[in-house]
Design a protein around this motif. Structure first.
Motif, PDB file in Angstrom:
ATOM      1  N   PHE A  54       0.800  -1.234   0.000  1.00  0.00           N
ATOM      2  CA  PHE A  54       0.000   0.000   0.000  1.00  0.00           C
ATOM      3  C   PHE A  54       0.829   1.280   0.000  1.00  0.00           C
ATOM      4  O   PHE A  54       0.317   2.336  -0.363  1.00  0.00           O
ATOM      5  N   GLY A  55       2.065   1.191   0.459  1.00  0.00           N
ATOM      6  CA  GLY A  55       2.904   2.380   0.522  1.00  0.00           C
ATOM      7  C   GLY A  55       3.127   2.850   1.953  1.00  0.00           C
ATOM      8  O   GLY A  55       2.341   2.540   2.858  1.00  0.00           O
ATOM      9  N   ALA A  56       4.199   3.623   2.143  1.00  0.00           N
ATOM     10  CA  ALA A  56       4.601   4.070   3.473  1.00  0.00           C
ATOM     11  C   ALA A  56       3.568   4.982   4.109  1.00  0.00           C
ATOM     12  O   ALA A  56       3.518   5.102   5.339  1.00  0.00           O
ATOM     13  N   GLU A  57       2.707   5.623   3.313  1.00  0.00           N
ATOM     14  CA  GLU A  57       1.718   6.551   3.888  1.00  0.00           C
ATOM     15  C   GLU A  57       0.654   5.828   4.715  1.00  0.00           C
ATOM     16  O   GLU A  57      -0.086   6.461   5.468  1.00  0.00           O
ATOM     17  N   PHE A  58       0.592   4.497   4.601  1.00  0.00           N
ATOM     18  CA  PHE A  58      -0.367   3.732   5.398  1.00  0.00           C
ATOM     19  C   PHE A  58       0.216   3.286   6.743  1.00  0.00           C
ATOM     20  O   PHE A  58      -0.449   2.611   7.510  1.00  0.00           O
ATOM     21  N   ILE A  59       1.465   3.676   7.003  1.00  0.00           N
ATOM     22  CA  ILE A  59       2.123   3.375   8.277  1.00  0.00           C
ATOM     23  C   ILE A  59       2.304   4.687   9.028  1.00  0.00           C
ATOM     24  O   ILE A  59       2.829   5.659   8.472  1.00  0.00           O
ATOM     25  N   ASP A  60       1.850   4.735  10.287  1.00  0.00           N
ATOM     26  CA  ASP A  60       1.919   6.001  11.022  1.00  0.00           C
ATOM     27  C   ASP A  60       3.307   6.238  11.616  1.00  0.00           C
ATOM     28  O   ASP A  60       4.225   5.427  11.440  1.00  0.00           O
ATOM     29  N   ALA A  61       3.446   7.360  12.318  1.00  0.00           N
ATOM     30  CA  ALA A  61       4.759   7.762  12.832  1.00  0.00           C
ATOM     31  C   ALA A  61       5.336   6.779  13.835  1.00  0.00           C
ATOM     32  O   ALA A  61       6.557   6.691  14.002  1.00  0.00           O
ATOM     33  N   SER A  62       4.456   6.013  14.492  1.00  0.00           N
ATOM     34  CA  SER A  62       4.939   5.038  15.480  1.00  0.00           C
ATOM     35  C   SER A  62       5.376   3.722  14.834  1.00  0.00           C
ATOM     36  O   SER A  62       5.927   2.852  15.500  1.00  0.00           O
ATOM     37  N   GLY A  63       5.085   3.572  13.533  1.00  0.00           N
ATOM     38  CA  GLY A  63       5.420   2.326  12.850  1.00  0.00           C
ATOM     39  C   GLY A  63       4.279   1.342  12.774  1.00  0.00           C
ATOM     40  O   GLY A  63       4.434   0.219  12.295  1.00  0.00           O
ATOM     41  N   ALA A  64       3.106   1.760  13.265  1.00  0.00           N
ATOM     42  CA  ALA A  64       1.917   0.909  13.218  1.00  0.00           C
ATOM     43  C   ALA A  64       1.066   1.268  11.998  1.00  0.00           C
ATOM     44  O   ALA A  64       1.274   2.304  11.353  1.00  0.00           O
ATOM     45  N   LEU A  65       0.090   0.420  11.697  1.00  0.00           N
ATOM     46  CA  LEU A  65      -0.846   0.711  10.623  1.00  0.00           C
ATOM     47  C   LEU A  65      -1.639   1.973  10.954  1.00  0.00           C
ATOM     48  O   LEU A  65      -2.118   2.143  12.078  1.00  0.00           O
ATOM     49  N   ASP A  66      -1.786   2.849   9.969  1.00  0.00           N
ATOM     50  CA  ASP A  66      -2.683   3.998  10.092  1.00  0.00           C
ATOM     51  C   ASP A  66      -4.092   3.460   9.853  1.00  0.00           C
ATOM     52  O   ASP A  66      -4.551   3.332   8.720  1.00  0.00           O
ATOM     53  N   ARG A  67      -4.776   3.124  10.940  1.00  0.00           N
ATOM     54  CA  ARG A  67      -6.045   2.409  10.833  1.00  0.00           C
ATOM     55  C   ARG A  67      -7.139   3.247  10.169  1.00  0.00           C
ATOM     56  O   ARG A  67      -7.934   2.721   9.393  1.00  0.00           O
ATOM     57  N   ALA A  68      -7.174   4.537  10.464  1.00  0.00           N
ATOM     58  CA  ALA A  68      -8.208   5.391   9.860  1.00  0.00           C
ATOM     59  C   ALA A  68      -8.009   5.481   8.346  1.00  0.00           C
ATOM     60  O   ALA A  68      -8.968   5.365   7.571  1.00  0.00           O
ATOM     61  N   ARG A  69      -6.779   5.667   7.913  1.00  0.00           N
ATOM     62  CA  ARG A  69      -6.502   5.749   6.470  1.00  0.00           C
ATOM     63  C   ARG A  69      -6.825   4.427   5.781  1.00  0.00           C
ATOM     64  O   ARG A  69      -7.428   4.405   4.704  1.00  0.00           O
ATOM     65  N   MET A  70      -6.448   3.322   6.422  1.00  0.00           N
ATOM     66  CA  MET A  70      -6.716   2.017   5.814  1.00  0.00           C
ATOM     67  C   MET A  70      -8.212   1.720   5.797  1.00  0.00           C
ATOM     68  O   MET A  70      -8.723   1.164   4.818  1.00  0.00           O
ATOM     69  N   ARG A  71      -8.920   2.098   6.855  1.00  0.00           N
ATOM     70  CA  ARG A  71     -10.362   1.873   6.887  1.00  0.00           C
ATOM     71  C   ARG A  71     -11.037   2.623   5.736  1.00  0.00           C
ATOM     72  O   ARG A  71     -11.889   2.081   5.039  1.00  0.00           O
TER      73      ARG A  71
END
Length: 199
Positions: A54-71
């Motif tokens: 999906f690309g690095a933009e789907f990973i947040d600053a902490s290194g976890a999945l950006d759940r809102a963006r992925m949702r």
């Protein structure tokens, strides 16, 4: 050998409450949503495959999945949802099997929100228990609990199986509509006892 029960229900149906009651009776709970979350935390086994797909933009600053963006992406694009599922589902399945194999409880409850929708879980459980209530009750509960607006809740409901489809797949239906917690607890206790008695 532990009896495998697949527990499911739509968003806001009260499935988590029922799962907690079952644990109180001695069930081992295997929560597929919790497993999915652990896979998508920083350092989780799904993070690098998600980054690659999906690309690095789907990973947040902490290194976890950006759940809102992925949702947002998964609801807007069926192909994105399928790509995410292809990453998560095999890993979830492996962890579920590990936990079920280690269970010494008389009943192991697999909390699977999309059991009916996925089609792949039915053959992996001995029984399906559905927590059911009216759609209007689901909407009100989720709005109160999560602060979502009505359209957001209904968008999720539209992605889930209908009440009729879930009930059709059920070996038992747990009714959780406008009833007290005490009454729900009695219903769950009766199901637990009848299931153990039936072997």
């Amino acid at each position: 050998m532990s009896l495998r029960v697949g527990l499911t229900g739509g968003i806001g149906s009260g499935k988590s409450t029922v799962a907690s009651l079952l644990v109180g009776h001695g069930a081992e709970l295997v929560d597929t949503d919790a497993i999915a979350r652990s896979l998508t935390l920083a350092g989780g086994a799904a993070i690098e495959p998600i980054r690659e797909s999906f690309g690095a933009e789907f990973i947040d600053a902490s290194g976890a999945l950006d759940r809102a963006r992925m949702r947002d992406a998964a609801f807007a694009d069926v192909e994105a949802r399928r790509r995410l599922e292809a990453i998560l589902h095999p890993r979830i399945g492996t962890e579920v099997e590990r936990r079920v194999a280690a269970s010494t409880a008389p009943i192991t409850v697999l909390d699977i929100p999309l059991l009916v929708e996925s089609g792949r879980w039915r053959g992996r459980v001995d029984r399906v228990w559905v927590v059911d209530c009216a759609e209007e009750v689901q909407v009100a509960r989720v709005m109160a609990r999560s602060g979502w607006d009505e359209s957001a809740v209904r968008a999720v409901l539209a992605q889930q199986a209908t009440r009729a489809a879930r009930r059709a797949a059920a070996d038992a239906v747990i009714h959780n509509e406008d009833i007290s917690l005490d009454r729900l607890a009695r219903e769950v206790a009766a199901l637990w006892q009848s299931t153990l008695g039936a072997g």
